[in-house]
Motif scaffolding. Sequence first.
Motif, short mmCIF file in Angstrom:
data_model
loop_
_atom_site.label_atom_id
_atom_site.label_comp_id
_atom_site.label_asym_id
_atom_site.label_seq_id
_atom_site.Cartn_x
_atom_site.Cartn_y
_atom_site.Cartn_z
N LEU A 106 0.85 -1.18 0.00
CA LEU A 106 0.00 0.00 0.00
C LEU A 106 0.89 1.23 0.00
CD1 LEU A 106 -2.65 -1.09 2.67
CD2 LEU A 106 -3.01 -0.89 0.21
N LYS A 108 0.73 5.52 -0.03
CA LYS A 108 -0.04 6.76 0.01
C LYS A 108 0.53 7.72 -1.02
CE LYS A 108 0.20 9.47 3.65
NZ LYS A 108 -0.05 10.02 5.01
N THR A 109 -0.33 8.18 -1.94
CA THR A 109 0.16 8.97 -3.07
C THR A 109 -0.39 10.38 -3.12
OG1 THR A 109 -1.62 8.11 -4.47
CG2 THR A 109 0.45 6.88 -4.46
N GLU A 112 -7.41 13.54 -1.58
CA GLU A 112 -8.57 13.78 -2.45
C GLU A 112 -9.77 14.07 -1.56
OE1 GLU A 112 -11.07 11.17 -5.73
OE2 GLU A 112 -8.89 10.95 -5.68
N LEU A 121 -5.25 9.46 -0.40
CA LEU A 121 -5.30 8.65 -1.62
C LEU A 121 -4.25 7.54 -1.52
CD1 LEU A 121 -6.37 8.14 -4.48
CD2 LEU A 121 -4.68 9.80 -5.31
N TRP A 122 -4.71 6.30 -1.62
CA TRP A 122 -3.83 5.14 -1.51
C TRP A 122 -3.89 4.31 -2.79
CZ3 TRP A 122 -0.80 3.73 2.74
CH2 TRP A 122 -0.98 4.53 3.89
N LYS A 123 -2.80 3.65 -3.09
CA LYS A 123 -2.75 2.70 -4.20
C LYS A 123 -2.34 1.32 -3.68
CE LYS A 123 -1.97 5.61 -8.26
NZ LYS A 123 -3.29 5.24 -8.85
N ARG A 125 -0.80 -1.97 -4.97
CA ARG A 125 -0.04 -2.37 -6.15
C ARG A 125 0.92 -3.49 -5.81
NH1 ARG A 125 3.25 3.39 -6.12
NH2 ARG A 125 4.75 2.85 -4.48
N GLU A 136 -3.85 -2.15 -10.79
CA GLU A 136 -3.76 -1.50 -9.49
C GLU A 136 -5.14 -1.04 -9.03
OE1 GLU A 136 -1.00 1.70 -9.87
OE2 GLU A 136 0.76 0.40 -9.89
N ASP A 138 -6.97 1.91 -6.59
CA ASP A 138 -6.77 3.12 -5.80
C ASP A 138 -8.00 3.37 -4.94
OD1 ASP A 138 -8.39 3.81 -7.99
OD2 ASP A 138 -7.85 5.92 -7.81
N VAL A 140 -9.66 6.11 -1.61
CA VAL A 140 -9.55 7.31 -0.79
C VAL A 140 -10.16 6.99 0.57
CG1 VAL A 140 -10.11 9.76 -0.58
CG2 VAL A 140 -9.76 8.75 -2.85
N GLY A 192 -11.72 2.38 -5.90
CA GLY A 192 -11.71 2.29 -7.35
C GLY A 192 -12.80 3.17 -7.92
#
Length: 260
Positions: A106, A108-109, A112, A121-123, A125, A136, A138, A140, A192
Amino acid sequence: MRIRFAVAGALLLAACSKSPEDATATYKLGGQSAGMTLKVAANGDARIDMMGNTLIRKDGVDYLVGKDSQGTVVAKIDDLGQVIGTAMKESGAKPPAPPQQPDYELAKTGTETIANLPGELWKLRAKGGAPAPGGELDAVIATDPAYKQMGKAMLLQTRMMTLGMRESGQPENKVDKKVEELMSKGLVLRMGQGVTLEKVEKAKFDADTFKLPAAALGRDALTARFKAERDKMEAAQKAAAAQGGQMPAPPAALKATPAK
């Protein structure tokens, strides 16, 4: 002295305003016309209504309210998972070999804002840039402590989706494990493009909001009910095969239905 009392009173009011409150979160589900409603009481009781499914957490216990050909069924989710898992084992069904999966992480990018609530905002991947089956994901997540109870209640849906598989001996999916970790961070604002928060409303619930429509069945009674529905479905299949016609619709065994 009066000034001190006034300041203390203001601080007390501020602290009380941050205490848990009854709240309802409404979500849009992708392109579906129906959405999902999450109700969480100040004491931690919770209810999820989604596309005819009803899950209730009451006094720390998780339940499914469903319906079969005999009427309403109320079952503890833990009991239901064990009954389904046992039935799968007895039928000779073997868990499929787990597919090769990469390890996930995980990240954090950014941030939002959704429905006027700020979130992280997390991804989700694959580690090391490896290709991830399905791509991937994503999401929030609002980490405000005021929504902590609501975030925990959302995991009810995840538990219901994975419990039967685990009870039957299927290994835990690496993606599912990371999704649970992600959802544990707070309230999902978006997952998503499939789940998006529309609004959160705070209003006190009435006494029947989390009321179970009947007593929960014990494991023996639940097993008997489950087998009765399965026998009816098998009988319908045999009758259809003997007549060479279309098979009647199977009984709605433990099909979830909204609690009243």
